[in-house]
Each structure stands twice: as C-alpha cells, then as structure tokens.
Design a protein around this motif. Structure first.
Motif, mmCIF file in Angstrom:
data_model
loop_
_atom_site.group_PDB
_atom_site.id
_atom_site.type_symbol
_atom_site.label_atom_id
_atom_site.label_comp_id
_atom_site.label_asym_id
_atom_site.label_seq_id
_atom_site.Cartn_x
_atom_site.Cartn_y
_atom_site.Cartn_z
ATOM 1 N N LEU A 1 -6.421 3.504 -5.212
ATOM 2 C CA LEU A 1 -5.264 3.132 -4.410
ATOM 3 C C LEU A 1 -3.953 3.240 -5.165
ATOM 4 N N TRP A 2 -3.903 2.663 -6.372
ATOM 5 C CA TRP A 2 -2.628 2.600 -7.095
ATOM 6 C C TRP A 2 -2.594 3.462 -8.354
ATOM 7 N N ALA B 1 -1.646 1.949 -13.172
ATOM 8 C CA ALA B 1 -1.547 0.584 -12.643
ATOM 9 C C ALA B 1 -2.716 -0.267 -13.097
ATOM 10 N N GLU C 1 -8.059 1.661 -8.713
ATOM 11 C CA GLU C 1 -7.574 2.930 -9.261
ATOM 12 C C GLU C 1 -7.343 3.977 -8.177
ATOM 13 N N LEU D 1 0.812 -1.219 0.000
ATOM 14 C CA LEU D 1 0.000 0.000 0.000
ATOM 15 C C LEU D 1 0.842 1.263 0.000
ATOM 16 N N PRO D 2 0.360 2.314 -0.693
ATOM 17 C CA PRO D 2 1.062 3.598 -0.684
ATOM 18 C C PRO D 2 0.711 4.460 0.532
#
Length: 128
Positions: free
Chosen positions: A116-117, A121, A114, A99-100
């Motif tokens: 989240l990343w 991605a 979308e 996770l970012p």
C-alpha cells in the motif's frame, strides 16, 4: 495476552474508533472476522500472521502488517504463538484519507503495508 486500546483525540476521533496494542499468546490460534463496514490497519511487530480469504485453504503471510477495508465476506485471521502488533480500527470510510488509491479497490482484498505505502514507509515505521 495484553490488549490496550485508546480513542484518539480530535480530529482523528472523527476517522478512528480506536488504536490498540496487542501482545502475548493469543487465546485462540485463528479468528474468523465477519463482514464489517469499516477498515482495520495492523502494524506487525512480531512473527508474521496469516490471513485466509474466501473458501480456499491457502493462507497469505503478512510480516509487516496488513490493511483490510470493508470486507463483504468473512475471513480467517491467524495469530502467531507470540503476537505483537499495533492496530487501528477505523470508522466507516475513515481510512480513505490515508490511502493512495480509492478504498473501494481494496474491498475483500487484504494487502500488506508495503504493497500500500511502499518499502520506504515500512522501513521508516520499523526504525521509528
């Protein structure tokens, strides 16, 4: 309905319980998922599915997939009539390295892949 599940090899087996593929007509249109101490990541390969959290009647659509981390309350997961997805059942806190943001920030808040990343991605996963 076809459901295939595999346990990954080390070192991922320390973070992931299983990776699965789900396809076909679900035996039920909606599933109530209870609170759980771990996360699930689902990449949607078909029609959008819907998630309803809390006590409201509104559902949110998830076309690309979703990430749900450590829910403290039940939520309703709605499958499309012909579902196709790849998912990951994580061990408690197993999703955190991917996770970012801190996993705790996503507690009780399903998000799209979308969100989240990012869009790049998702596009890479879709083209593969």
């Amino acid at each position: 309905m076809k459901y295939v599940s595999r346990v990954p090899r080390p070192p991922l087996d320390g973070l992931i319980d299983d990776i699965y593929f789900l396809e076909g007509a679900p035996p039920y249109p909606r599933l109530t998922l209870p609170p759980m101490p771990s996360a699930v990541l689902i990449f949607n390969l078909g029609a959008p599915f819907r998630i309803r959290t809390g006590t409201g009647t509104e559902t949110a659509e998830y076309a690309d997939g979703c990430v749900v981390t450590m829910p403290t309350r039940a939520f309703e997961f709605g499958y499309p009539p012909g579902t196709r997805s790849v998912g990951v059942h994580f061990k408690p806190w197993g999703l955190a390295p991917f996770l970012p943001i801190p996993a705790a920030e996503l507690c009780d808040r399903p998000v799209t892949v979308e969100q989240l990343w990012g869009r790049p991605a998702v596009a890479e996963l879709q083209t593969g």
